[in-house]
Design a protein around this motif. Structure first.
Motif, PDB file in Angstrom:
ATOM      1  N   SER A 115      28.727  17.687  11.179  1.00 57.19           N
ATOM      2  CA  SER A 115      29.165  16.923  12.351  1.00 57.19           C
ATOM      3  C   SER A 115      28.490  15.560  12.282  1.00 57.19           C
ATOM      4  CB  SER A 115      28.761  17.645  13.647  1.00 57.19           C
ATOM      5  OG  SER A 115      29.437  18.873  13.768  1.00 57.19           O
ATOM      6  N   TRP A 116      29.246  14.569  11.909  1.00 49.71           N
ATOM      7  CA  TRP A 116      28.674  13.237  11.711  1.00 49.71           C
ATOM      8  C   TRP A 116      28.156  12.683  13.034  1.00 49.71           C
ATOM      9  CZ3 TRP A 116      27.776  10.973   7.057  1.00 49.71           C
ATOM     10  CH2 TRP A 116      28.300  11.657   5.956  1.00 49.71           C
ATOM     11  N   PRO A 117      26.922  12.135  13.048  1.00 52.43           N
ATOM     12  CA  PRO A 117      26.330  11.668  14.303  1.00 52.43           C
ATOM     13  C   PRO A 117      27.144  10.544  14.937  1.00 52.43           C
ATOM     14  CG  PRO A 117      25.034  10.925  12.422  1.00 52.43           C
ATOM     15  CD  PRO A 117      26.033  11.905  11.897  1.00 52.43           C
ATOM     16  N   THR A 118      27.237  10.619  16.244  1.00 49.33           N
ATOM     17  CA  THR A 118      28.026   9.643  17.000  1.00 49.33           C
ATOM     18  C   THR A 118      27.241   8.341  17.150  1.00 49.33           C
ATOM     19  OG1 THR A 118      29.083  11.410  18.234  1.00 49.33           O
ATOM     20  CG2 THR A 118      29.176   9.210  19.200  1.00 49.33           C
ATOM     21  N   ILE A 119      27.969   7.231  17.078  1.00 51.84           N
ATOM     22  CA  ILE A 119      27.403   5.915  17.391  1.00 51.84           C
ATOM     23  C   ILE A 119      28.185   5.354  18.571  1.00 51.84           C
ATOM     24  CG2 ILE A 119      26.976   3.575  16.585  1.00 51.84           C
ATOM     25  CD1 ILE A 119      26.686   4.586  13.795  1.00 51.84           C
ATOM     26  N   THR A 120      27.492   5.042  19.651  1.00 53.07           N
ATOM     27  CA  THR A 120      28.167   4.599  20.869  1.00 53.07           C
ATOM     28  C   THR A 120      27.906   3.124  21.160  1.00 53.07           C
ATOM     29  OG1 THR A 120      26.298   5.143  22.302  1.00 53.07           O
ATOM     30  CG2 THR A 120      27.868   6.921  21.826  1.00 53.07           C
ATOM     31  N   ALA A 121      28.747   2.588  22.021  1.00 52.44           N
ATOM     32  CA  ALA A 121      28.576   1.202  22.457  1.00 52.44           C
ATOM     33  C   ALA A 121      27.267   1.032  23.210  1.00 52.44           C
ATOM     34  CB  ALA A 121      29.754   0.782  23.332  1.00 52.44           C
ATOM     35  N   THR A 122      26.906   2.005  24.038  1.00 52.82           N
ATOM     36  CA  THR A 122      25.673   1.875  24.821  1.00 52.82           C
ATOM     37  C   THR A 122      24.438   1.976  23.942  1.00 52.82           C
ATOM     38  OG1 THR A 122      25.866   4.228  25.395  1.00 52.82           O
ATOM     39  CG2 THR A 122      26.651   2.621  27.016  1.00 52.82           C
ATOM     40  N   GLN A 123      24.529   2.741  22.854  1.00 50.55           N
ATOM     41  CA  GLN A 123      23.417   2.743  21.901  1.00 50.55           C
ATOM     42  C   GLN A 123      23.209   1.346  21.337  1.00 50.55           C
ATOM     43  OE1 GLN A 123      24.913   6.056  19.416  1.00 50.55           O
ATOM     44  NE2 GLN A 123      22.822   6.823  19.392  1.00 50.55           N
ATOM     45  N   TYR A 124      24.293   0.682  20.990  1.00 54.12           N
ATOM     46  CA  TYR A 124      24.209  -0.684  20.476  1.00 54.12           C
ATOM     47  C   TYR A 124      23.614  -1.616  21.530  1.00 54.12           C
ATOM     48  CZ  TYR A 124      25.526  -4.891  17.884  1.00 54.12           C
ATOM     49  OH  TYR A 124      25.484  -6.073  17.191  1.00 54.12           O
ATOM     50  N   MET A 125      24.076  -1.480  22.768  1.00 56.44           N
ATOM     51  CA  MET A 125      23.628  -2.379  23.843  1.00 56.44           C
ATOM     52  C   MET A 125      22.183  -2.140  24.252  1.00 56.44           C
ATOM     53  SD  MET A 125      26.884  -2.945  26.383  1.00 56.44           S
ATOM     54  CE  MET A 125      27.271  -1.214  26.666  1.00 56.44           C
ATOM     55  N   ASP A 126      21.607  -1.024  23.846  1.00 58.69           N
ATOM     56  CA  ASP A 126      20.219  -0.734  24.192  1.00 58.69           C
ATOM     57  C   ASP A 126      19.284  -1.827  23.683  1.00 58.69           C
ATOM     58  OD1 ASP A 126      18.287   0.895  25.440  1.00 58.69           O
ATOM     59  OD2 ASP A 126      17.749   1.821  23.528  1.00 58.69           O
TER      60      ASP A 126
END
Length: 624
Positions: free
Chosen positions: A55-66
């Protein structure tokens, strides 16, 4: 060095075409894959099996915005890098085993990465024209990790194309489409990326060869048009020349040994790519500068994984063993190759693990593993080293051994790449164990490379082995520098002296501060730090700082004992009539620093007892 010599009308004739460029065996070419040592096969297949049905780890917009919200760059970066490391592991596992078990997971990994909006990391989003908490998909910038990603996908394409095409021709077409759009076209069409060096508004550093090496890999493996391919080679050589011409002739890396891996190391990657695609005709390995650049890493070597660390380098550096070995073989330096072989023999198959997913380092590490196992070379423990360009010296008690005392010290200026305010800094090891140290650097945040950099304690001179005068530390900037720098070496002595007064602002009220740092190799070896200073007014607010990972034992006036867990021990002697000693503990909450030093560091402070405006003071450190 490169473009003037090799950019000619005949360049395209000496470059292998994409079809004829075969740097490593693909999955169909089984000879070298099958002859790989069993320990490596098992290790890498185990890595692949850990990712089956992944299960490939998710990358989210909010992770980027952190990053823009809190300054934290670890969360996003870690997930992004993990995706790439996992893909590399699966690719190598499939190439070794060749049974198709890992192909579906590889396809999923490729698809995940191709679907990402931005292949880089938030901390490098400053390069985009429009500044926003999220990346601008219309602005295809090339930074370190977008280039790394392109190279990883290009090598995956090269190694597995036939197997991927059996699943769907869209997989390799997608790789080609995304790499062309994000990397190949911008690389050829733009000259405004600061790391290329065509617009000299910023000082070049490791970004130049690091980005160029990965962009060049992508071109050599994916570009079908011979003219575009040649243009990319030309631009790479011109850009590398911009970087090489600013390097010191001594080969010293002002960014420290950790960044040598990404500066000199990726420059070597570039030179190897050019050498390979030209059938050895693009060859600068006999150039004295290239040879000195390679030798830096063993000149900075202390023992085990410890290196003389200044700037943003950690004291512990995990070097790419095979690259070091191969660099040494290219420049015919048995010490350099010997260091690489020594590291591999200690780490065994772990020596093929890489911090990032660089296939151009991983593949030769796998295929040259057996050769390195049978190589000895020469001892990398050299007695003396001096880099006059970056003003760094190193000296050990005896050639060929880590036993006894080791000293490294620096002058320079406070606007070096990855700079710390550390003019006059020195470190001391005993029998390969750290005693007086440079703390290094913690986990990078949004403060690390911009205006708030020097609010971070690890960057400040107050947490280096330096004076604090009238409560004033050194300041950042090229004007804050060492002057009257002199290095001296003989059989019984290695020493560096300098005036560090100019490293401090006027408010410190220093006329002159001559610091002499010496290793005496006589009947009673010791390290001596002599400070001779003149101030503009009388003051009792003078303190000399010593940083150590060991709790200082302060029992007798005039002496301090430091001891590590293995009972290596040094005694520090100072003038008890001039200074009163105290210490404070610096708890380490940062994971990067804790991995090197443990839970805390200690700052020893020698503070003047009486007021003075001039004096000579000596600190002596000897094995106890």
């Amino acid at each position: 060095m490169l473009s003037e010599r090799y950019v000619t009308g005949y360049l395209i004739e000496i470059l292998h075409s994409r079809e004829n460029y075969k740097p490593f065996p693909t999955i169909e070419e089984r000879n070298k894959w099958s002859r790989m040592p069993a320990c490596l096969k098992e290790s890498w297949i185990d890595k692949g099996e850990g990712k089956l049905n992944y299960s490939w780890p998710t990358i989210t917009a909010t992770q980027y915005m952190d990053y823009s919200r809190t300054g934290n760059r670890v969360g996003y970066d870690t997930v992004s890098w993990k995706r790439r490391q996992d893909l590399a592991s699966l690719v190598i596992a499939e190439c070794i085993e060749n049974q198709g078990r890992f192909i579906d997971d590889i396809v999923n990994g490729i698809w995940c990465i191709c679907e990402e909006t931005f292949w880089g990391i938030p901390g490098n989003g400053y390069m985009m024209k429009r500044q926003d908490p999220l990346p601008d998909v219309s602005d295809q910038i090339i930074e370190l990790f977008s280039a790394e990603t392109a190279a990883l996908l290009a090598w995956t394409y090269y190694l597995l194309k036939t197997k991927l095409d059996e699943i769907s021709i869209m997989v390799c077409e997608r790789i080609h489409l995304e790499v062309k759009k994000r990397i190949l076209d911008p690389y050829l069409n733009r000259t405004d990326f600061w790391w290329m060096g065509f617009n000299q508004e910023r000082m070049l550093n490791n970004w130049n060869p690091w980005c160029n090496s990965n962009c060049l890999s992508a071109f050599l493996l994916l570009e079908d048009d011979p003219q575009r391919r040649e243009a990319a080679v030309v631009k790479t050589m011109q850009s590398l020349d911009n970087y090489i011409q600013r390097l010191h002739l001594d080969g010293g890396c002002e960014e420290g040994p950790k960044y040598w891996v990404y500066a000199a190391g990726t420059l070597f990657d570039c030179l190897e790519l050019l050498y390979g695609v030209s059938g050895g005709k693009i060859d600068v390995y006999q150039e004295p500068l290239i040879q000195q650049i390679g030798r830096y890493i063993y000149k900075a070597y202390i023992d085990e994984s410890f290196y003389a660390n200044f700037a943003d380098s950690s004291a512990k550096v995990h070097i790419p063993a095979e690259l070091i070995y191969r660099f040494g073989r290219r420049i015919e330096d048995a010490r350099l190759s010997g260091l690489g072989a020594m590291v591999q023999k200690k780490k065994r198959e772990g020596a093929t693990d890489l911090e990032f997913s660089s296939m151009f380092r991983l593949l030769p590490a796998l295929f040259n593993y057996t050769e390195i196992e049978h190589y000895t070379g020469e001892s990398p423990y050299i007695r003396d080293a001096w880099f006059d360009g970056i003003q760094v010296m190193a000296a050990r008690e005896q050639e060929g051994s880590s036993k006894g005392l080791y000293l490294a010290a620096k002058g320079g200026h406070n606007d070096e790449s990855h700079n710390h305010n550390d003019i006059g800094q020195f470190i001391v090891y005993c029998d390969g164990s750290p005693m007086i140290i440079d703390p290094g650097v913690g986990t990078y945040t949004s403060k690390s490379f911009f205006k708030e950099r020097y609010t971070i304690w690890t960057m400040q001179s107050a947490y280096h082995n330096l004076p604090i005068v009238n409560g004033v530390q050194q300041l950042e900037g090229k004007q804050y520098k060492a002057t009257d720098v002199h290095y001296h070496k003989e059989d019984k002595l290695g020493s560096l002296s300098m005036n560090i007064a100019a490293a401090y602002p006027h408010s410190a009220e220093i006329k002159s501060w001559i610091r002499s740092i010496s290793l005496h190799r006589d009947s009673y070896p010791c390290i001596e730090i002599k400070d001779s200073f003149q101030l503009k007014r009388v003051t009792d607010d003078i303190a000399l700082i010593l940083m150590t990972p060991h709790p200082p034992q302060i029992e007798v006036t005039g002496s301090i004992v430091l001891q590590d867990q293995d009972h290596n021990k040094v005694i520090i002697r100072y003038n008890g009539e001039m200074f009163v000693v105290s210490s404070d503990k610096k708890s380490l909450e940062d994971e990067v620093m804790r991995e090197v030093w443990g839970d805390q560091l200690y700052r020893i402070k020698l503070k003047t007892i009486t007021a003075m405006d001039q004096a000579d003071c000596i600190i002596k450190i000897s094995k106890f």
